[in-house]
Design a protein around this motif. Structure first.
Motif, PDB file in Angstrom:
ATOM      1  N   PHE A 140      26.080 -86.402 -50.220  1.00  0.00           N
ATOM      2  CA  PHE A 140      27.160 -85.462 -49.899  1.00  0.00           C
ATOM      3  C   PHE A 140      27.577 -84.637 -51.106  1.00  0.00           C
ATOM      4  O   PHE A 140      28.766 -84.429 -51.329  1.00  0.00           O
ATOM      5  N   SER A 141      26.600 -84.179 -51.876  1.00  0.00           N
ATOM      6  CA  SER A 141      26.973 -83.342 -53.011  1.00  0.00           C
ATOM      7  C   SER A 141      27.456 -81.988 -52.506  1.00  0.00           C
ATOM      8  O   SER A 141      28.165 -81.278 -53.189  1.00  0.00           O
ATOM      9  N   GLN A 142      27.061 -81.640 -51.264  1.00  0.00           N
ATOM     10  CA  GLN A 142      27.555 -80.404 -50.662  1.00  0.00           C
ATOM     11  C   GLN A 142      28.498 -80.772 -49.523  1.00  0.00           C
ATOM     12  O   GLN A 142      28.444 -81.877 -49.018  1.00  0.00           O
ATOM     13  N   GLY A 198      27.918 -80.840 -43.356  1.00  0.00           N
ATOM     14  CA  GLY A 198      27.380 -79.782 -42.504  1.00  0.00           C
ATOM     15  C   GLY A 198      26.416 -78.886 -43.254  1.00  0.00           C
ATOM     16  O   GLY A 198      25.737 -78.055 -42.662  1.00  0.00           O
ATOM     17  N   ALA A 199      26.302 -79.062 -44.579  1.00  0.00           N
ATOM     18  CA  ALA A 199      25.406 -78.195 -45.342  1.00  0.00           C
ATOM     19  C   ALA A 199      24.362 -79.019 -46.077  1.00  0.00           C
ATOM     20  O   ALA A 199      23.939 -78.685 -47.168  1.00  0.00           O
ATOM     21  N   GLN A 200      23.937 -80.139 -45.451  1.00  0.00           N
ATOM     22  CA  GLN A 200      23.035 -81.039 -46.164  1.00  0.00           C
ATOM     23  C   GLN A 200      21.565 -80.745 -45.974  1.00  0.00           C
ATOM     24  O   GLN A 200      20.734 -81.272 -46.690  1.00  0.00           O
ATOM     25  N   GLN A 201      21.245 -79.908 -45.006  1.00  0.00           N
ATOM     26  CA  GLN A 201      19.848 -79.728 -44.633  1.00  0.00           C
ATOM     27  C   GLN A 201      18.966 -79.378 -45.828  1.00  0.00           C
ATOM     28  O   GLN A 201      17.864 -79.866 -45.962  1.00  0.00           O
ATOM     29  N   LYS A 254      35.469 -91.689 -54.235  1.00  0.00           N
ATOM     30  CA  LYS A 254      36.443 -90.652 -54.614  1.00  0.00           C
ATOM     31  C   LYS A 254      36.222 -89.349 -53.852  1.00  0.00           C
ATOM     32  O   LYS A 254      37.162 -88.676 -53.472  1.00  0.00           O
ATOM     33  N   ASN A 255      34.944 -88.980 -53.658  1.00  0.00           N
ATOM     34  CA  ASN A 255      34.663 -87.678 -53.049  1.00  0.00           C
ATOM     35  C   ASN A 255      34.398 -87.750 -51.548  1.00  0.00           C
ATOM     36  O   ASN A 255      33.799 -86.839 -50.985  1.00  0.00           O
ATOM     37  N   ALA A 256      34.830 -88.828 -50.919  1.00  0.00           N
ATOM     38  CA  ALA A 256      34.608 -88.950 -49.466  1.00  0.00           C
ATOM     39  C   ALA A 256      35.215 -87.739 -48.759  1.00  0.00           C
ATOM     40  O   ALA A 256      36.276 -87.247 -49.161  1.00  0.00           O
ATOM     41  N   GLN A 257      34.512 -87.259 -47.741  1.00  0.00           N
ATOM     42  CA  GLN A 257      34.984 -86.058 -47.037  1.00  0.00           C
ATOM     43  C   GLN A 257      35.391 -86.403 -45.612  1.00  0.00           C
ATOM     44  O   GLN A 257      34.707 -87.166 -44.932  1.00  0.00           O
ATOM     45  N   LYS A 258      36.474 -85.791 -45.168  1.00  0.00           N
ATOM     46  CA  LYS A 258      36.932 -86.064 -43.804  1.00  0.00           C
ATOM     47  C   LYS A 258      36.041 -85.341 -42.801  1.00  0.00           C
ATOM     48  O   LYS A 258      35.660 -84.203 -43.008  1.00  0.00           O
ATOM     49  N   LEU A 259      35.683 -86.048 -41.737  1.00  0.00           N
ATOM     50  CA  LEU A 259      34.869 -85.437 -40.682  1.00  0.00           C
ATOM     51  C   LEU A 259      35.805 -84.898 -39.595  1.00  0.00           C
ATOM     52  O   LEU A 259      36.760 -85.567 -39.224  1.00  0.00           O
ATOM     53  N   ASN A 260      35.525 -83.687 -39.109  1.00  0.00           N
ATOM     54  CA  ASN A 260      36.347 -83.163 -38.013  1.00  0.00           C
ATOM     55  C   ASN A 260      35.998 -83.852 -36.703  1.00  0.00           C
ATOM     56  O   ASN A 260      36.845 -84.081 -35.865  1.00  0.00           O
ATOM     57  N   VAL A 304      38.394 -90.157 -40.011  1.00  0.00           N
ATOM     58  CA  VAL A 304      37.166 -90.855 -40.384  1.00  0.00           C
ATOM     59  C   VAL A 304      36.506 -90.026 -41.487  1.00  0.00           C
ATOM     60  O   VAL A 304      36.328 -88.817 -41.331  1.00  0.00           O
ATOM     61  N   TYR A 305      36.169 -90.669 -42.578  1.00  0.00           N
ATOM     62  CA  TYR A 305      35.571 -89.999 -43.730  1.00  0.00           C
ATOM     63  C   TYR A 305      34.088 -90.364 -43.836  1.00  0.00           C
ATOM     64  O   TYR A 305      33.618 -91.302 -43.189  1.00  0.00           O
ATOM     65  N   THR A 306      33.386 -89.635 -44.701  1.00  0.00           N
ATOM     66  CA  THR A 306      31.965 -89.922 -44.922  1.00  0.00           C
ATOM     67  C   THR A 306      31.770 -91.293 -45.584  1.00  0.00           C
ATOM     68  O   THR A 306      30.652 -91.810 -45.612  1.00  0.00           O
ATOM     69  N   ALA A 307      32.838 -91.852 -46.159  1.00  0.00           N
ATOM     70  CA  ALA A 307      32.812 -93.213 -46.724  1.00  0.00           C
ATOM     71  C   ALA A 307      34.269 -93.633 -46.857  1.00  0.00           C
ATOM     72  O   ALA A 307      35.169 -92.787 -46.721  1.00  0.00           O
TER      73      ALA A 307
END
Ligand code: ADP
Ligand code: ASP
Ligand code: MG
Length: 412
Positions: free
Chosen positions: A401-403, A406-409, A188-194, A179-182
């Motif tokens: 999700f530029s970062q 887990g580092a969005q705060q 293109k820059n979707a990130q996989k969630l653990n 499952v990705y962030t999108a």
């Protein structure tokens, strides 16, 4: 004690002989590790769409019962072929249709719900050392007729079987690595969630992220099934879907695009009590579900009400409203089916007031107009022009999700 694993492979993962053989090797390997395996398969590639097309050629208004009988053949091809591939590898295996596997459903052809599973046949076959291969997406109603569970329903079959068999794990193998962030095919820059929580996955699924069928996530949450989404073509670790996930410092977990949306505007209804009631009662009687609703500020004696429905319900929605024009008392109707719903989802959203403004800013910077807005505790959805969909998804994703996840705060 055996470890029992339910492994579901989607259509792309079993699309042709090469992939069937590849998946068979993977299943055989899991079994060699000493696990008991129940496999759930989808129809190969775009078989389900092709069968729907075939039916349409013959009768565009085909009976839902007959359609189910036809569509269910897609999954039956897959399970028989997989069983043959496993036999070739020297693995004992047996394929079972949904009814043979004891999957009982409601009678709502095309969108049936699993009522109960009688797993005796499956457990007997497991006791005989067989790998049991079950046709996904299908069940049987109380008359013994075959039913289907709605598009993407093999996920539901897999999770329901995992729950019923008290499986230790339910693995959903697909064509992306988790499952990705999108949707990684659009952003293109979707990130996989653990890891992701059931609730957030449920929201993403119901808002259009088709990586898991909504009903499968509901069942996984209800029966606390250990669920993992993985890639059938790689050994990469996937995404765990669970009750509590380690994402506390993330206030947005992902975004979803739903292309199956149409909007209807009812112009010039009376500005008095009971108007909305009558309008939506008319739609409810026709079993049409309404999603976002927008009411304009009243002017003199009239106002406008707009709402969204699933694309396949648009024609009927317009028909029933037109038919009730006199009693509903509106001036005109308009509709639009070239729109999409873009949503951002996250359990941490409720306590982070900046999320809505970040979303609107990203859309503004992309020059994208918003037609409707709807919010809940853990999501914000906007309706936009379908032509803007991919640009909007990429713009909004970069904003949130530029970062790394887990580092969005620090962005709030
Ligand atoms: P299967 O045939 O294996 O059931 P689906 O096509 O139903 O596969 O679902 C997988 C697809 O879901 C991916 O190819 C991807 O394009 C889409 N998808 C949408 N949103 C997401 C997301 N957030 N994470 C991963 N995949 C997603
Ligand atoms: N074959 C069915 C579909 O295409 C079910 C599934 O793939 O899960 O919707
Ligand atoms: Mg699917």
């Amino acid at each position: 004690m055996h470890v029992l694993i339910v492994q579901k492979f989607g259509g792309t993962s079993v699309a042709d002989a090469r992939r069937v053989n590849h998946v068979a090797k993977r299943i055989a390997h899991s079994r060699q590790l000493g696990n008991q395996i129940v496999v759930v398969l989808s129809a190969q590639g775009s078989t389900t769409d092709q069968l729907l097309e075939k039916a349409k050629e013959i009768n565009p208004d085909a009976s839902k019962r007959e359609l189910d009988l036809l569509l269910a053949t897609g999954e039956q091809q897959s399970i028989a072929l997989m069983s043959m591939a496993l036999h070739k590898l020297g693995c004992p295996a047996i394929s079972l249709t949904g009814p043979q596997a004891g999957i009982h459903s409601t009678s709502a052809h095309g969108n049936a719900r699993i009522k109960r599973i009688e797993p005796e046949r499956i457990t007997q076959e497991l006791d005989k050392n067989n790998i049991v291969i079950v046709a996904g997406f299908q069940g049987m109603n109380r008359y013994g007729d075959i039913t289907t569970l709605g598009r993407g329903g093999s996920d539901t079959s897999a999770v329901a079987l995992a729950a019923s068999l008290h499986a230790d794990l339910c693995e959903i193998y697909t064509d992306v690595s988790g499952v990705y962030t999108a949707d990684p095919r659009i952003v293109k820059n979707a990130q996989k969630l653990n890891e992701i929580r059931y609730d957030e996955m449920l929201e993403l699924a119901s808002l259009g992220a088709k990586v898991l069928a909504t009903r499968s996530v509901e069942l996984a949450k209800k029966y606390q099934v250990n669920l993992v989404v993985r890639n059938s073509m790689s050994m990469e670790e996937g995404t765990l879907v669970k009750e509590e996930a380690i994402v506390e410092n993330t206030y947005v977990s992902g975004l979803a695009l739903d292309k199956n949306v149409a909007s209807v505007s009812v112009i010039g209804v009376r500005n008095k009590p009971g108007t909305a009631f009558k309008l939506f009662q008319t739609l409810a009687k026709a079993k049409i579900s309404v999603d976002i609703i927008l009411q304009s500020i009243g002017r003199d004696k009239t106002k406008d009400i707009s709402f969204t429905v699933a694309k396949q319900d648009l024609q009927q929605a317009v028909q029933v409203l037109q038919a009730g024009k006199d009693s509903l008392g509106f001036e005109s109707l308009s509709y639009d089916d070239s729109i999409v719903k873009l949503s951002v989802v996250g359990a941490g959203m409720a306590s982070n007031p900046g999320v809505a403004s970040m979303l609107f800013e990203a859309l503004y910077n992309g020059g994208i107009n918003i037609m409707m807005i709807s919010t809940s505790e853990i999501k914000i959805s906007v309706l936009i022009d379908a032509r803007d969909a991919d640009n909007a998804a990429n713009a909004v994703h970069s904003r949130f999700f530029s970062q790394p996840v887990g580092a969005q705060q620090s962005q709030a």
